[in-house]
Design a protein around this motif. Structure first.
Motif, mmCIF file in Angstrom:
data_model
loop_
_atom_site.group_PDB
_atom_site.id
_atom_site.type_symbol
_atom_site.label_atom_id
_atom_site.label_comp_id
_atom_site.label_asym_id
_atom_site.label_seq_id
_atom_site.Cartn_x
_atom_site.Cartn_y
_atom_site.Cartn_z
ATOM 1 N N GLY A 5 17.882 -10.421 18.887
ATOM 2 C CA GLY A 5 16.439 -10.412 18.740
ATOM 3 C C GLY A 5 15.877 -9.202 18.043
ATOM 4 N N ARG A 6 16.738 -8.328 17.555
ATOM 5 C CA ARG A 6 16.281 -7.135 16.833
ATOM 6 C C ARG A 6 16.386 -7.363 15.331
ATOM 7 N NH1 ARG A 6 19.876 -2.462 19.210
ATOM 8 N NH2 ARG A 6 21.405 -4.167 19.315
ATOM 9 N N ARG A 7 15.473 -6.769 14.588
ATOM 10 C CA ARG A 7 15.428 -6.985 13.144
ATOM 11 C C ARG A 7 16.675 -6.416 12.470
ATOM 12 N NH1 ARG A 7 11.638 -9.129 10.297
ATOM 13 N NH2 ARG A 7 11.395 -8.732 8.080
ATOM 14 N N LEU A 42 12.805 -13.315 13.074
ATOM 15 C CA LEU A 42 12.955 -12.108 13.882
ATOM 16 C C LEU A 42 11.679 -11.282 13.860
ATOM 17 C CD1 LEU A 42 16.603 -11.029 12.987
ATOM 18 C CD2 LEU A 42 15.790 -12.181 15.054
ATOM 19 N N PRO A 43 11.482 -10.415 14.861
ATOM 20 C CA PRO A 43 10.237 -9.637 14.936
ATOM 21 C C PRO A 43 10.037 -8.751 13.720
ATOM 22 C CG PRO A 43 11.490 -9.499 16.989
ATOM 23 C CD PRO A 43 12.390 -10.147 15.984
ATOM 24 N N THR A 44 8.790 -8.466 13.424
ATOM 25 C CA THR A 44 8.469 -7.556 12.329
ATOM 26 C C THR A 44 8.737 -6.119 12.750
ATOM 27 O OG1 THR A 44 6.173 -7.428 13.057
ATOM 28 C CG2 THR A 44 6.728 -9.121 11.432
ATOM 29 N N GLY A 45 8.740 -5.235 11.770
ATOM 30 C CA GLY A 45 8.962 -3.825 12.058
ATOM 31 C C GLY A 45 10.203 -3.307 11.383
ATOM 32 N N PRO A 92 20.676 -20.152 26.091
ATOM 33 C CA PRO A 92 20.137 -19.041 25.306
ATOM 34 C C PRO A 92 19.157 -18.183 26.086
ATOM 35 C CG PRO A 92 19.019 -21.081 24.741
ATOM 36 C CD PRO A 92 20.119 -21.443 25.693
ATOM 37 N N GLN A 93 19.024 -16.955 25.637
ATOM 38 C CA GLN A 93 18.010 -16.067 26.187
ATOM 39 C C GLN A 93 16.632 -16.549 25.757
ATOM 40 O OE1 GLN A 93 18.893 -11.927 25.356
ATOM 41 N NE2 GLN A 93 21.082 -12.357 25.256
ATOM 42 N N PRO A 94 15.576 -16.139 26.463
ATOM 43 C CA PRO A 94 14.233 -16.654 26.150
ATOM 44 C C PRO A 94 13.825 -16.477 24.691
ATOM 45 C CG PRO A 94 14.220 -15.544 28.264
ATOM 46 C CD PRO A 94 15.580 -15.301 27.671
ATOM 47 N N TRP A 95 14.118 -15.307 24.099
ATOM 48 C CA TRP A 95 13.707 -15.083 22.713
ATOM 49 C C TRP A 95 14.410 -16.044 21.769
ATOM 50 C CZ3 TRP A 95 17.092 -13.914 18.793
ATOM 51 C CH2 TRP A 95 18.382 -13.488 19.177
ATOM 52 N N LEU A 96 15.701 -16.370 22.066
ATOM 53 C CA LEU A 96 16.450 -17.282 21.220
ATOM 54 C C LEU A 96 15.993 -18.725 21.447
ATOM 55 C CD1 LEU A 96 18.693 -17.400 19.116
ATOM 56 C CD2 LEU A 96 20.350 -17.604 20.975
ATOM 57 N N ARG A 136 12.999 -19.643 22.136
ATOM 58 C CA ARG A 136 11.737 -19.817 21.412
ATOM 59 C C ARG A 136 11.989 -20.158 19.951
ATOM 60 N NH1 ARG A 136 10.068 -15.502 24.805
ATOM 61 N NH2 ARG A 136 10.587 -13.972 23.189
ATOM 62 N N ILE A 137 12.956 -19.475 19.345
ATOM 63 C CA ILE A 137 13.294 -19.760 17.949
ATOM 64 C C ILE A 137 13.872 -21.159 17.818
ATOM 65 C CG2 ILE A 137 14.853 -19.124 16.062
ATOM 66 C CD1 ILE A 137 14.524 -16.221 16.914
ATOM 67 N N PHE A 138 14.767 -21.537 18.751
ATOM 68 C CA PHE A 138 15.364 -22.866 18.721
ATOM 69 C C PHE A 138 14.279 -23.941 18.795
ATOM 70 C CE2 PHE A 138 17.111 -26.654 20.629
ATOM 71 C CZ PHE A 138 18.321 -26.826 19.987
ATOM 72 N N ASP A 139 13.365 -23.804 19.743
ATOM 73 C CA ASP A 139 12.307 -24.804 19.906
ATOM 74 C C ASP A 139 11.397 -24.855 18.678
ATOM 75 O OD1 ASP A 139 13.300 -25.420 22.394
ATOM 76 O OD2 ASP A 139 11.856 -24.170 23.486
ATOM 77 N N LEU A 140 11.136 -23.684 18.088
ATOM 78 C CA LEU A 140 10.269 -23.642 16.912
ATOM 79 C C LEU A 140 10.885 -24.407 15.745
ATOM 80 C CD1 LEU A 140 7.750 -22.497 15.454
ATOM 81 C CD2 LEU A 140 9.122 -20.476 14.890
ATOM 82 N N VAL A 141 12.166 -24.161 15.469
ATOM 83 C CA VAL A 141 12.835 -24.833 14.355
ATOM 84 C C VAL A 141 13.028 -26.318 14.657
ATOM 85 C CG1 VAL A 141 14.912 -24.886 12.925
ATOM 86 C CG2 VAL A 141 13.975 -22.693 13.670
#
Length: 307
Positions: A159-161, A181-184, A286-290, A292-297
């Motif tokens: 989950g890190r850029r 992935l998150p901005t920054g 998957p972890q929550p952050w992953l 979220r990406i799975f559901d989005l795609v």
């Protein structure tokens, strides 16, 4: 190994296949019997061709009010041969199936269309005297191996850029990283590693898989992202220069013996289906952050940068 997908809609067109050399007898026509498959299942080959797809000869003079028009049975440069059993998601184009003997010889051009969008994508050849094969149109399909590597990279990133090197790697991965992935500032670094490259690896290594066994290159230490060997080779060693002699054009075959790599003719778009199936295999819980990406795609399969 790679999977080929429709360049228009992204639907999967083949099983997983590995590249092999084009058989010397690929252009042979022999006898009146049904011949065997040109290639073994699970493999594909690229034919450099002559670049003159299905061009008609000059029409014969009219005789008794009928004009005969014949065709060269050939195809475009860099068409892709696969075994008929490795084809997925296609339907026949009825108006391009006539005029043969015991099967189809491809004389009228592509006779297979994508079952999803209807675009002509391939030519089935199985007439008597011809080696049985399906020729994929090079401009109608695209390899989707990078979608698998993208899923690996995403899981490894935690989950890190991730920063990616300029050039072909950035063209393949940066838009997806920007979207998912998150901005920054980047917290991790992706580095090309493998035979012929520097052994220095600072963080995540993008390495080749053996083209026959699928074994990941063993020379890399630390965290690795495996990539199909032919795609990795292009990313590692292609410099995009176009060699040109001082006069006239480039004679055929001057640059190298192999055909050029199979590259997308638009901005690279990883295949969403391959990406999601790889994520499910790599991270079944998957972890929550992953997640979220799975559901989005999954819910938006045509979101940028996916096809």
């Amino acid at each position: 190994m790679v999977v080929f997908a429709c360049a228009e809609c992204g639907a999967v067109m083949t099983a997983r296949v590995a590249r092999v050399a084009l058989p010397d007898h690929s252009g042979q026509k022999y006898g009146h019997d049904l011949l065997a498959h040109l290639l073994r299942p699970g493999t594909y080959a690229v034919d450099p061709g002559n670049g003159r797809p299905w061009q008609p000869f000059e029409p014969e003079p009219e005789e008794h009010g009928v004009r005969l028009l014949t065709y060269r049975i050939t195809g475009p440069s860099n068409r892709i041969a696969i075994a008929p059993g490795d084809v997925r998601g296609t339907v026949f184009i009825p108006e391009r199936l006539g005029g043969c003997c015991c099967g189809w010889d491809g004389q009228y051009g592509p006779n297979l269309a994508c079952a999803k969008c209807g675009c002509p994508v391939a030519t089935r050849v199985d007439d008597c005297g011809f080696w049985q094969v399906v020729w994929l149109q090079p401009d109608a399909v695209r390899p989707v191996a990078v979608a698998v590597a993208l899923a690996h990279l995403l899981v490894i990133s935690a989950g890190r850029r991730v920063a990616v090197p300029e050039g072909p790697v950035a063209a393949a991965f940066r838009r997806a990283i920007d979207s998912l992935l998150p901005t920054g500032p980047p917290e991790r670094q992706l580095v090309l590693a493998g035979p012929g490259l520097s052994p220095t690896i600072t963080d995540i290594a993008l390495v080749p898989k053996h083209p026959q066994t699928g074994e990941v290159w063993p020379g890399a230490a630390g965290t690795v992202v495996p990539l199909a060997a032919d795609v990795w080779t292009y990313m590692a060693f292609n410099d995009d220069r176009r060699l040109m002699p001082a006069a006239r054009g480039m004679p055929a075959g001057v640059r190298r013996d192999d055909p050029p790599p199979l590259l997308p003719h638009t901005l690279f778009r990883p295949d969403g289906r391959v990406f999601l199936s790889t994520l499910e295999r790599l991270a079944p819980v998957p972890q929550p952050w992953l997640r979220r990406i799975f559901d989005l795609v999954r819910d938006r399969p045509y979101m940028d940068p996916f096809s």
